[in-house]
Design an enzyme around this catalytic site. Structure first.
Site, PDB file in Angstrom:
ATOM      1  N   SER A 251       0.568  -1.833   0.264  1.00 44.37           N
ATOM      2  CA  SER A 251       0.569  -0.343   0.024  1.00 44.37           C
ATOM      3  C   SER A 251       1.269   1.422  -0.306  1.00 44.37           C
ATOM      4  CB  SER A 251      -0.694  -0.361   1.159  1.00 44.37           C
ATOM      5  OG  SER A 251      -1.694  -1.297   1.435  1.00 44.37           O
ATOM      6  N   THR A 320      -4.607  -9.150   7.537  1.00 43.31           N
ATOM      7  CA  THR A 320      -2.865  -8.730   7.421  1.00 43.31           C
ATOM      8  C   THR A 320      -2.180  -9.157   8.672  1.00 43.31           C
ATOM      9  OG1 THR A 320      -3.582  -5.934   6.734  1.00 43.31           O
ATOM     10  CG2 THR A 320      -1.310  -6.464   7.735  1.00 43.31           C
ATOM     11  N   HIS A 472       9.136  52.521 -24.163  1.00 45.08           N
ATOM     12  CA  HIS A 472       9.717  51.126 -25.113  1.00 45.08           C
ATOM     13  C   HIS A 472       8.629  50.309 -25.847  1.00 45.08           C
ATOM     14  CE1 HIS A 472      12.472  51.879 -21.885  1.00 45.08           C
ATOM     15  NE2 HIS A 472      13.259  51.292 -23.071  1.00 45.08           N
ATOM     16  N   ASN A 473       8.190  51.737 -27.524  1.00 44.63           N
ATOM     17  CA  ASN A 473       6.982  50.553 -27.936  1.00 44.63           C
ATOM     18  C   ASN A 473       7.335  49.987 -29.621  1.00 44.63           C
ATOM     19  OD1 ASN A 473       6.965  54.072 -28.655  1.00 44.63           O
ATOM     20  ND2 ASN A 473       5.605  53.752 -27.007  1.00 44.63           N
ATOM     21  N   TRP A 474       6.020  50.406 -30.126  1.00 47.62           N
ATOM     22  CA  TRP A 474       6.560  49.477 -31.193  1.00 47.62           C
ATOM     23  C   TRP A 474       6.831  50.856 -32.394  1.00 47.62           C
ATOM     24  CZ3 TRP A 474       7.898  47.337 -35.614  1.00 47.62           C
ATOM     25  CH2 TRP A 474       7.175  47.413 -36.605  1.00 47.62           C
ATOM     26  N   HIS A 476       9.097  53.138 -31.080  1.00 45.88           N
ATOM     27  CA  HIS A 476      11.042  52.938 -30.416  1.00 45.88           C
ATOM     28  C   HIS A 476      11.051  52.258 -31.500  1.00 45.88           C
ATOM     29  CE1 HIS A 476      14.649  52.803 -28.388  1.00 45.88           C
ATOM     30  NE2 HIS A 476      14.058  51.607 -28.434  1.00 45.88           N
ATOM     31  N   GLN A 677      19.687  64.012 -17.639  1.00 45.32           N
ATOM     32  CA  GLN A 677      19.926  64.387 -19.704  1.00 45.32           C
ATOM     33  C   GLN A 677      21.364  64.159 -19.851  1.00 45.32           C
ATOM     34  OE1 GLN A 677      16.764  62.445 -20.371  1.00 45.32           O
ATOM     35  NE2 GLN A 677      16.890  62.586 -21.579  1.00 45.32           N
TER      36      GLN A 677
END
Length: 757
Positions: A251, A320, A472-474, A476, A677
């Site tokens: 078992s 058993t 940070h997109n298309w 870019h 910058q």
């Protein structure tokens, strides 16, 4: 010549300062033999009988040897019966009685410390009466002997070397000789037979261990072939456990997720068909005791044991008799219990316990790996479904692809081929067509026989793969791709052999996918909060860049999107390698590692035939493309800074809500955008473009524009300071449409058109 008489000088005798070595000593041979070989004195044994007995010990198994020893002792002591009890550190056993080899070896476990005490007590030859022996041995004798009232004389025989922890009890039933004679006879017999018996027993044990190891390795192979199906694996574990120790039933109970109950869902043997699951508290019964204590339990009579859980027999219909129960562990601890029931012949032995303990290692490993395998499969399926869902929502229909291919607009925006042209001036809906035009104008489609429809679909899928983040997109990605395109065209990289067409193809593809699925946060942020991406990639570094690479390859593998399928295998693999290098190069941490090597190339000279130089040039182009917004003049730089700091400050706000202090550039309350910058231009952008200008002097104009932009940021410091005092934040000031005009006024008269562009 006068005759000179000669004389012999007398030898001087010198005293011997050292003893001569043993091999140089004069020793009488007879004396040497007497010293090296102890005399053999037999007090009660007949030498001829003893020699004949020793000569007969030719059996290659311990049972055969014991049979001959029993026969000899029985005859010489005039006993009704003789047998040996072998005692190890774990058990005592009898395998031969008189001349009969027992089919079922009689065994008894012995408590710890018995052997040590017997070594101390019986170091001098003597016999032991039944009352002096431990009850374990008396119980074993009562099992072996039919006549319980007989007289048994027992002589302990100790092994001469204490490192071999074993002893033998020679048992003589109703002997005709007195005890003193028996002690001498038994000791004289074993003086010449013990070594043979021990060596044979050791050889048998080693052979048995080897066989068990081979069996366990076979079991391991079987178990690990079922990792994909946990119920099937559990059934295999139960079957192998039964076979290893010759049990009727096994078992297997596993701890549930709450770690409170032992549960069995897979059953062995003829369990009642209506039993679907057996579940009971982890502290109930023998299995519960093993699960909580971690100890192996060997029970000869199950119903006499107080911890036996009788309800289990009632529910399963199984009777058993005896039990061997042992824990199953993985790296974290106990994960379950295996319970073997009813050894087919006799009771479970100490050897069975050792086998079970060895077997449990394989059980734990296989179950752990099966669960991990299952979770991995589930995760892969979830990922597959997520990808399917993502691709469904990203899906580019054939009609959209056709419209792009049949577009009649010439897309001839002025100055498109100039280095300082900003693609941000291109209408967003037209950008895919301009990307396709870049591939066409570099003649890459014709050169490699690229399927134009497949390339168009890839471009549209990539566009949909970018999130709607502030920076940070298309768009870019379009800017980065445009810079590398115009650099190749203006610096005539293909014509002069700086890049091959295959490298140009890899470079443009890398530009398109270099920020795919960007989340608007930095690598350090991903690692700090322990995102899923960090879990996947943090060990290799460049978390986001590796994700961008993965997403690019994912789209390439999407149906009808692999425009690189026209390449041969070698070229395809090389493009994939370049994709990896180029996209990872956009991580500034990697850029700074490569910077000394880039500077070295500009000093020693770029060698077009050097593959390492070409790889570094591709990385330099990617970094320059990623920074190219800074080469378009102050107006574009201002707009881009607005997008970048919107992302930065959003991340800083998240960190502050988490109780962390964001770094200066991410802190909207403390960041001084003009100073940041200027530092960015001085420490990153201008040094990078200076390397490019040393290779391609035409890039010097871009450095001049950045120097002018830096002057504008210097002039804006006073403007920002004035607005700070009025209670405005950095981002609010940056978004002010009048900022450009104020900067021009601050700089005074002059060619401000060149500065602002």
């Amino acid at each position: 010549m006068e005759y000179m008489p000669t004389y012999k000088l007398p030898k001087k005798s010198r005293p011997c300062l050292m003893e001569p070595p043993p091999y140089c000593r004069n020793t009488d041979r007879a004396q040497a033999l007497e010293i090296s070989t102890p005399p053999v004195r037999l007090e009660v044994s007949d030498p001829s009988k003893l020699l004949s007995f020793v000569e007969s010990l030719k059996d290659n198994n311990s049972k055969g040897l014991e049979k001959r020893i029993n026969k000899y002792l029985k005859r010489e002591t005039e006993s009704q019966q003789a047998f040996l009890i072998s005692v190890t550190s774990e058990e005592a056993y009898v395998q031969v009685v008189g001349g009969k080899k027992l089919n079922l070896i009689k065994r008894n476990k012995i408590p710890q410390g018995i052997i040590g005490s017997m070594y101390e007590k019986y170091k001098d030859p003597q016999c032991a009466s039944l009352g002096e022996l431990h009850p374990v041995f008396e119980d074993l004798m009562s099992v072996v002997l039919d006549n319980k009232s007989c007289n048994v004389v027992t002589v302990p025989i100790l092994t001469p070397d204490n490192s071999y922890i074993c002893l033998i009890l020679a048992c003589l039933v109703n002997p005709g000789k007195n005890n003193a004679f028996i002690v001498r006879m038994v000791n004289e017999t074993f003086r010449f037979s013990l070594t043979v018996l021990l060596n044979t027993t050791t050889s048998e044990e080693e052979a048995k261990t080897k066989k068990e190891c081979q069996a366990l390795l076979g079991v391991a192979r079987k178990l690990f072939s079922h990792l994909g199906d946990l119920p099937d694996l559990l059934r295999e574990i139960m079957a192998e456990a039964r076979n290893l120790v010759d049990a009727e039933r096994c078992s297997l109970f596993l701890l549930d997720e709450a770690n409170e109950n032992l549960v069995a869902t897979v059953f062995d043997g003829s369990t009642s068909a209506d039993v679907k699951e057996v579940k009971f508290p982890k502290n109930a019964g023998i299995a519960g005791h093993v699960a909580t204590s971690g100890e192996i339990v060997n029970i000869k009579n199950a119903y006499d044991h107080p911890s036996f859980y009788k309800d289990l027999d009632e529910r399963t219909g199984f009777k058993t008799r005896n039990i061997l129960c042992f824990p199953i562990r993985d790296e974290s601890g106990i994960i379950g219990v295996a319970q073997l029931c009813n050894k087919k012949e006799g009771d479970f032995t100490a050897e069975d316990e050792e086998t079970a303990l060895a077997f449990t290692v394989y059980c734990g490993l296989s179950i752990m790996h099966s669960l991990v395998y299952k979770k991995t499969n589930e995760a892969q399926m979830r990922t597959h479904l997520s990808n399917e869902m993502m691709m469904y929502h990203m899906k580019v229909d054939d009609e959209t692809v056709k419209r792009m291919l049949l577009c009649i607009d010439p897309h001839n925006i002025p100055n498109f081929e100039n280095l300082n042209f900003s693609p941000r001036n291109i209408p967003l809906e037209e950008t895919p067509c301009y990307i396709l035009k870049m591939f066409e104008r570099l003649r890459l489609i014709v050169k490699f026989g690229i399927n134009k429809e497949t390339l168009a679909r890839f471009i549209l899928y990539v566009q949909k793969g970018y999130r709607d983040t502030a920076y940070h997109n298309w768009m870019h990605a379009v800017c980065v791709t445009h810079f590398c395109y115009v650099a190749i065209r203006n610096f005539k990289m293909l014509e002069h052999g700086y890049l091959s067409p295959l490298e140009a193809l890899a470079l443009l593809t890398s530009c398109l996918g270099h920020d795919l699925d960007h989340r608007g946060t930095t690598n350090s942020f991903q690692v700090k909060i322990g995102t899923t991406l960090a879990s996947l990639y943090s060990s290799d570094g460049s978390v986001m860049e590796r994700h961008h690479l993965s997403q690019t390859l994912c789209i390439l593998n999407t149906q009808k999107c692999n425009f690189l399928e026209c390449l041969d295998n070698q070229s395809f693999k090389r493009v994939l390698d370049m994709l990896r290098d180029c996209i990872l190069a956009t991580d500034l941490a990697n850029h700074f590692k490569l910077l000394p090597r880039m500077e070295e190339i500009t000093t020693s000279g770029y060698v077009k035939s050097n593959l390492e130089h070409r790889r570094i040039l591709l990385s330099l182009m990617m970094t320059c493309g990623d920074l190219s917004d800074q080469t378009k003049g102050f107006k574009i730089a201002q707009n881009v800074a607005e997008m970048v700091y919107e992302e930065f400050f959003t991340q800083g706000d998240i960190e502050r809500r988490m109780g962390n202090q964001p770094i200066l550039m991410m802190d909207r309350e403390k960041a001084s955008i003009p100073d940041l910058q200027i530092e960015f231009l001085d420490s990153v952008c201008i040094p990078t473009y200076k390397i490019l200008a040393l290779l391609f002097p035409g890039a010097q104009s871009l450095i001049d524009i950045m120097e002018s932009t830096k002057q504008c940021w210097e002039a804006s410091k006073a403007i920002f300071h004035k607005h700070y005092q009025a209670g405005r934040g950095s981002l609010e000031i940056l978004q002010n449409t009048a900022l450009e005009e104020e900067v021009v006024q601050e700089m005074g008269t002059g060619n401000t058109e060149q500065l602002v562009l």
